[in-house]
Design a protein around this motif. Sequence first.
Motif: not given
Length: 88
Positions: A33-61
């Motif tokens: 969900g967070a890494g693929i399906l909702f990535r575009d919606a989560l990318d509006v928020v940035h965490l540590g300079g990176y889009p939140l969807g990218f962050w979840f897909a790479q290390q947040g999960s």
Amino acid sequence: MSKPGNFDPKAYWQATLRLLMTTIAIWFIVSFGAGILFRDALDVVHLGGYPLGFWFAQQGSIFIFVGLIFWYAKRMDKIDRDHDVHEE
């Protein structure tokens, strides 16, 4: 919850399956969900300079999964104690 000395395998199995399904649902929502399906919606928020969807897909999960392991172990221990099948 079972009474001590009165083990009900069906109730124990139902509680275990309920926990397992909850754990799998959380895992699915976080990874797929967070890494693929909702990535575009989560990318509006940035965490540590990176889009939140990218962050979840790479290390947040990974952080969520490690926390999920500890949560699952604690809940399973509670189920074992409630059904009087725990180990000391």
